[in-house]
Motif scaffolding. Sequence first.
Motif, PDB file in Angstrom:
ATOM      1  N   LEU A 244     -17.422   0.412  -7.585  1.00 35.98           N
ATOM      2  CA  LEU A 244     -16.617  -0.373  -6.645  1.00 35.98           C
ATOM      3  C   LEU A 244     -16.687   0.219  -5.236  1.00 35.98           C
ATOM      4  CD1 LEU A 244     -13.429  -1.298  -8.711  1.00 35.98           C
ATOM      5  CD2 LEU A 244     -15.299  -2.787  -8.046  1.00 35.98           C
ATOM      6  N   GLY A 245     -16.727   1.559  -5.140  1.00 40.49           N
ATOM      7  CA  GLY A 245     -16.881   2.192  -3.826  1.00 40.49           C
ATOM      8  C   GLY A 245     -18.181   1.756  -3.169  1.00 40.49           C
ATOM      9  N   TRP A 247     -19.831  -1.112  -3.754  1.00 37.27           N
ATOM     10  CA  TRP A 247     -19.685  -2.508  -3.339  1.00 37.27           C
ATOM     11  C   TRP A 247     -18.909  -2.609  -2.028  1.00 37.27           C
ATOM     12  CZ3 TRP A 247     -18.264  -5.703  -8.390  1.00 37.27           C
ATOM     13  CH2 TRP A 247     -19.454  -5.957  -9.089  1.00 37.27           C
ATOM     14  N   GLN A 248     -17.860  -1.773  -1.936  1.00 39.00           N
ATOM     15  CA  GLN A 248     -17.044  -1.776  -0.726  1.00 39.00           C
ATOM     16  C   GLN A 248     -17.905  -1.442   0.496  1.00 39.00           C
ATOM     17  OE1 GLN A 248     -13.857  -2.307   0.062  1.00 39.00           O
ATOM     18  NE2 GLN A 248     -13.285  -0.926   1.715  1.00 39.00           N
ATOM     19  N   ALA A 252     -18.939  -4.068   3.506  1.00 40.43           N
ATOM     20  CA  ALA A 252     -18.569  -3.776   4.886  1.00 40.43           C
ATOM     21  C   ALA A 252     -19.793  -3.762   5.787  1.00 40.43           C
ATOM     22  CB  ALA A 252     -17.849  -2.435   4.967  1.00 40.43           C
ATOM     23  N   TYR A 262     -16.427  -9.366  -1.622  1.00 43.92           N
ATOM     24  CA  TYR A 262     -15.033  -8.918  -1.534  1.00 43.92           C
ATOM     25  C   TYR A 262     -14.171  -9.478  -2.662  1.00 43.92           C
ATOM     26  CZ  TYR A 262     -15.327  -6.395   2.898  1.00 43.92           C
ATOM     27  OH  TYR A 262     -15.611  -5.475   3.869  1.00 43.92           O
ATOM     28  N   ILE A 265     -14.828  -7.342  -5.565  1.00 39.06           N
ATOM     29  CA  ILE A 265     -14.200  -6.023  -5.438  1.00 39.06           C
ATOM     30  C   ILE A 265     -12.724  -6.115  -5.808  1.00 39.06           C
ATOM     31  CG2 ILE A 265     -13.494  -4.264  -3.767  1.00 39.06           C
ATOM     32  CD1 ILE A 265     -16.120  -4.936  -2.250  1.00 39.06           C
ATOM     33  N   SER A 269     -11.141  -4.489  -9.066  1.00 37.00           N
ATOM     34  CA  SER A 269     -10.109  -3.453  -8.968  1.00 37.00           C
ATOM     35  C   SER A 269      -8.951  -3.772  -9.898  1.00 37.00           C
ATOM     36  CB  SER A 269      -9.584  -3.344  -7.533  1.00 37.00           C
ATOM     37  OG  SER A 269     -10.625  -3.015  -6.658  1.00 37.00           O
TER      38      SER A 269
ATOM     39  N   ILE B 150      -9.221   1.217  -1.452  1.00 35.60           N
ATOM     40  CA  ILE B 150      -9.726  -0.145  -1.217  1.00 35.60           C
ATOM     41  C   ILE B 150      -8.553  -1.084  -0.939  1.00 35.60           C
ATOM     42  CG2 ILE B 150     -10.793  -2.141  -2.340  1.00 35.60           C
ATOM     43  CD1 ILE B 150     -12.707  -0.231  -3.764  1.00 35.60           C
ATOM     44  N   PHE B 154      -7.648  -3.144   2.684  1.00 37.70           N
ATOM     45  CA  PHE B 154      -7.374  -4.568   2.896  1.00 37.70           C
ATOM     46  C   PHE B 154      -6.022  -4.767   3.583  1.00 37.70           C
ATOM     47  CE2 PHE B 154     -10.651  -5.460  -0.297  1.00 37.70           C
ATOM     48  CZ  PHE B 154     -11.161  -6.662   0.143  1.00 37.70           C
ATOM     49  N   VAL B 261     -14.105   6.450   1.139  1.00 33.65           N
ATOM     50  CA  VAL B 261     -14.074   5.025   0.783  1.00 33.65           C
ATOM     51  C   VAL B 261     -13.708   4.181   2.005  1.00 33.65           C
ATOM     52  CG1 VAL B 261     -12.887   3.286  -0.620  1.00 33.65           C
ATOM     53  CG2 VAL B 261     -13.587   5.440  -1.649  1.00 33.65           C
ATOM     54  N   ILE B 265     -15.188   0.830   6.692  1.00 33.95           N
ATOM     55  CA  ILE B 265     -14.404  -0.177   7.412  1.00 33.95           C
ATOM     56  C   ILE B 265     -13.554   0.448   8.517  1.00 33.95           C
ATOM     57  CG2 ILE B 265     -14.315  -1.825   5.496  1.00 33.95           C
ATOM     58  CD1 ILE B 265     -11.478  -0.792   4.920  1.00 33.95           C
TER      59      ILE B 265
END
Lengths: 297, 324
Positions: A244-245, A247-248, A252, A262, A265, A269, B150, B154, B261, B265
């Motif tokens: 997942l990290g 994909w994040q 981005a 997103y 993700i 999660s 994460i 958001f 992480v 962003i």
Amino acid sequence: MTAATITRARPRTGRPKRNITAHIFLVALVLYFLMPLWWLFVASTKDAQGLFSGAGGALWFDKNFNLVQNIQELFTYKGGLYLRWLGNSALYAVVGGVGATVLAVLAGYGFAKFRFKGRDFSFAILLGSVMVPLTALVIPTFMLMSQMHLTNTIWAVILPSLLSPFGVYLMRVYAADAVPDELLDAARVDGSGEFRTFFRVAVPLMRPAIVTVLLLSVVGTWNNYFLPLAVLSDQNLYPITVGLGGWQALAASNNGGGASLYTLIVVGSLISIIPLIIAFLSLQKYWQGGLSLGALK
Amino acid sequence: MTNPATTLSSPGAAATTPQAASTSKKPQSRRRSVSRGWIGWLFIAPFGIVFVVFLVSPLAYAFYLSLFSKGLATGTIFSGVGNYVKAFTDPEFLSGVWFVLRFAVVLIPVQMAVSLAAALVLDSLTTRLANFSRLMIFVPYAIPAVIGSIMWGFLYSPSFGPLNNLFSLINQQAPEILNSDNIFGGLMNVVVWQWAGYYMIIIYAALRGIDPSIYEAARIDGANPRQIALRVKVPMITSALVLILVFALIGTLQFFTEPQVLKPIANGAITASFTPNIYAYNLAFQFSQFNYASTISFSLGIVVFIAVYIFLFSTRKRRGGFSS
């Protein structure tokens, strides 16, 4: 589940009246700690567009409820890569966590119940090692592993996860009190061998501490990020955290094209946190007492 | 076979005649304790092997590597403490250390205040709501730091997070949390959210271990609930608090996951040497400088040791022992 804890709760003398300020404080805390989870659930029900410009705002549902489609998309994306990660996480956490617990129980019992040369010295080293920042070992471990050609295998994650000096410390502290020497001596006099005595007499008495150490090590491995990030490069071996990290970071880095990633993700999660939350809620009567073990001494 | 130690130490004659066993009592009991000592080592051995292979050897290997440096022209040469001189004068490493130290100094008291306050309130209540709250405050501990980061990433978004909803009510632009001005607070919030419940549970369990008759005595002496909490309860759980503080300190100085992480962003607010661990990771995997990365890892270990030592030394007078 609350009924059980209430009946167990120690009756406090005096002041049964409800304290309004205290309860308001608690409600505020609960709202703060649950807000991100509520957001995660709500966001998991939105489609890619709704996630960013939903009608109800960030903390309320969009007009269409998309949770099932999102889960379907998640489970089929890139041939079910996500489910693979989930399976990997479970494998690493169970094998690493159970292994670490077995080693900690054996060693803690050994330290607590046997007198032998070098015991106090080894235990002093163990206590000192609790202070070693384990993440500082990640890069050296990676380099050792690559010498042994073990990087990019499941062993590169599982084997280092077996190390839990704090677990040994907890087990020793607990075994010292919970397993009476007289009982062990009685078993020995009755002809029970050392290992039989350990399994039949000591292990049942150590159960609360064993469950606690097991939970701590399973959670530690399940949540681990730095070690698998460093030692794995094949994404089929990733645990959920590294997946997942990744994909994040990917989402981005390509702003527009990342939009559909997103939603994956977010729903990914959500799914991934459910198993551990259930484990904690259902095993609460074990760990709630157990977590104080190290602190009470 | 009534006594395994007897048969073990003298397999021949002694076991058959009870008389022989009783006359040679003294040497037997001595031998028995020796053989049990062996068994003690057997119990510890499996962990001991893992300890040597995955703690002692990486440390030794990192130290070994840190004594060498690798250049394109020179190849690998022995450089002694050269890498350490370089590390402790390297502004990137020092700024990372400075950041985690500052972060620890601000974060840990805040985190402690939240978890201690929650634990004290929970300890004074036995309502259903209190039991429910205790579990809910703890829940973030079960969530991986990656996923916590994460989610907060958001939630921090000024354009589609709840801050946007909130600030649009008063026709204001929501603030950017993931920029270099606010990142400190943003990361702090993630960590407090993640860990306060865990610390709260430990403190709460320690509070439940106090004999309640002490509160009764304090009440008879005229102490009010607040005084009982601060003057009676808190001093009685000092060793639990010190243990938590030490773990929080060690954990904070190793800060890695959350900034790593949030980095993609964070619009450049999180640099490649933001914390010592991130710096070591980037040195190793972006720039293949394994010798220097080992030096940074080892130096971080030294910094942690010094910080914990200073902390334990400064609180020594006010606590019970940490070791058993």
